[in-house]
Design an enzyme around this catalytic site. Structure first.
Site, PDB file in Angstrom:
ATOM      1  N   SER A 146       0.865  -1.218  -0.083  1.00 44.22           N
ATOM      2  CA  SER A 146       0.050   0.298   0.213  1.00 44.22           C
ATOM      3  C   SER A 146       0.926   1.360  -0.118  1.00 44.22           C
ATOM      4  CB  SER A 146      -0.720  -0.067   1.027  1.00 44.22           C
ATOM      5  OG  SER A 146      -1.955   1.094   1.038  1.00 44.22           O
ATOM      6  N   HIS A 161      -8.629  -4.042  -0.556  1.00 40.24           N
ATOM      7  CA  HIS A 161      -7.563  -3.578  -0.187  1.00 40.24           C
ATOM      8  C   HIS A 161      -7.063  -4.142   1.174  1.00 40.24           C
ATOM      9  CE1 HIS A 161      -4.370  -0.548  -0.528  1.00 40.24           C
ATOM     10  NE2 HIS A 161      -4.470  -0.391   0.665  1.00 40.24           N
ATOM     11  N   ASP A 199     -10.754  -2.781  -5.038  1.00 33.17           N
ATOM     12  CA  ASP A 199      -9.881  -1.917  -4.422  1.00 33.17           C
ATOM     13  C   ASP A 199      -9.818  -0.757  -5.058  1.00 33.17           C
ATOM     14  OD1 ASP A 199      -7.710  -0.216  -3.037  1.00 33.17           O
ATOM     15  OD2 ASP A 199      -6.365  -1.932  -3.388  1.00 33.17           O
TER      16      ASP A 199
END
Length: 343
Positions: A173, A309, A279
């Site tokens: 991320s 996510h 996501d």
């Protein structure tokens, strides 16, 4: 709408997501309260799930160090397989940046994963505790992470590392976002004329361009922020909240590395990327793969349709989460084999 099909429900995850997930709904609320939750309840759950895969005592050397950065020091945690006294055995090196929207957790959040990877793949790993926003806005988290990469490059002997066996940087991320940015930054830094450059990148669920800075030629393929605006675990509102907290400069290539020219992309090392289909930042990684392919950079991509996510952290017992973790190991092995062709 090239990638919309990736949001189709995963048959195993869909019923779980329809009920609830254990993350607080309001990720945009009290930052300190959310940090406390992630560092206690969520970390405890994650560690309980990962504990059976931890290496046995004595198989790893682990030590905490400090790296000098502008304005102070940051913590790093180093891992490498235990070696006999006097041995000259060396390992590939992997520098890792955790996720959390540039705002949350720290080196503890991925500590168990780093132990598992170090043992399973025989890696020397540097787990980076960069300073967090909003107290430390952009570019501080990125500069801190970059300092840790340079520290690793200059201290291969400390790590029992050998860059000729592989020198990878990566993260998940926000950490993957910074790994992608840093790999561009390395290319023009005179420091790396005398030190090894990264040989590969591991980019998990990475947002590699700010959604407001997507170039015109990619806009048709960037639909995920709207398509998945109400997705579980991370939605559009939360994504923009994190951009605001880190004070993101959308059109700065350091923050949106997709914006770097194609000629610079041609100099990048190979990339292994993992993308979640449900996501909002899905396409912010997939268009980066498009540009890597255009530049002829070896790249390997795994996509998890219908997965939100960070799903693998919450639903660790699902088949798709186990595949995510298995694919990560295979992706690292692929990078260490020095790939020369795009998959």
């Amino acid at each position: 709408m090239a990638y919309n099909h990736y949001a189709e429900p995963d048959p195993e995850l869909a019923p779980l997501l329809a009920v609830a997930h254990p993350l607080p709904e309001d990720l945009t609320g009290d930052i300190n309260a959310m940090r406390e939750f992630l560092n206690t309840s969520q970390l405890g759950y994650s560690r309980r799930m990962m504990k059976p895969d931890l290496p046995k005592d004595g198989l790893l050397h682990i030590e905490d160090r400090q790296v000098e950065v502008k304005g102070g020091e940051i913590p790093i945690r180093c891992y490498w397989p235990t070696i006999e006294s006097g041995s000259d055995k060396t390992f590939p090196v992997f520098v890792w940046m955790h996720g959390g929207g540039w705002v949350f957790p720290g080196i503890e959040s991925d500590d168990y994963l780093m132990r598992i990877l170090s043992n399973a793949l025989q890696l020397a790993i540097v787990n980076v505790g960069y300073r967090l926003a909003p107290e430390n806005p952009w570019p501080i988290p990125n500069d801190d992470s970059y300092a840790a990469v340079k520290w690793a490059a200059a201290n291969m002997d400390v790590l029992h590392g050998d860059a000729s066996k592989g020198f990878l940087i990566g993260g998940i991320s926000a950490g993957a976002h910074m790994a992608g940015s840093i790999t561009h930054r390395v290319l023009s830094d005179p420091f790396f004329k005398d030190h090894p450059k990264p040989t590969g990148q591991v980019l998990q669920i990475p947002p590699l361009v700010h959604p407001e800075a997507v170039p015109e030629e990619y806009k048709a393929n960037v639909t995920s922020m709207e398509q998945n605006k109400d997705a579980p675990m991370l939605n559009k509102e939360q994504s923009y909240h994190f951009y605001g907290l880190v004070q993101a400069p959308p059109f700065d290539p350091d923050f949106s590395p997709l914006l770097y020219p194609i000629e610079q992309f041609k100099e990048l090392p190979p990339v292994y990327m993992q993308v979640a289909g449900l996501d909002p930042v899905r396409d912010l990684g997939l268009v980066y793969i498009e540009k890597l392919k255009l530049a002829g950079v070896p790249s390997k991509l795994d996509v998890y349709p219908g997965a939100p996510h960070g799903f693998h952290l919450i639903y660790q017992e699902t088949k798709v989460a186990k595949k995510f973790q298995s694919d990560l190991r295979d992706g690292i092995r692929w990078l260490l084999a020095r790939p020369s062709a795009t998959e």
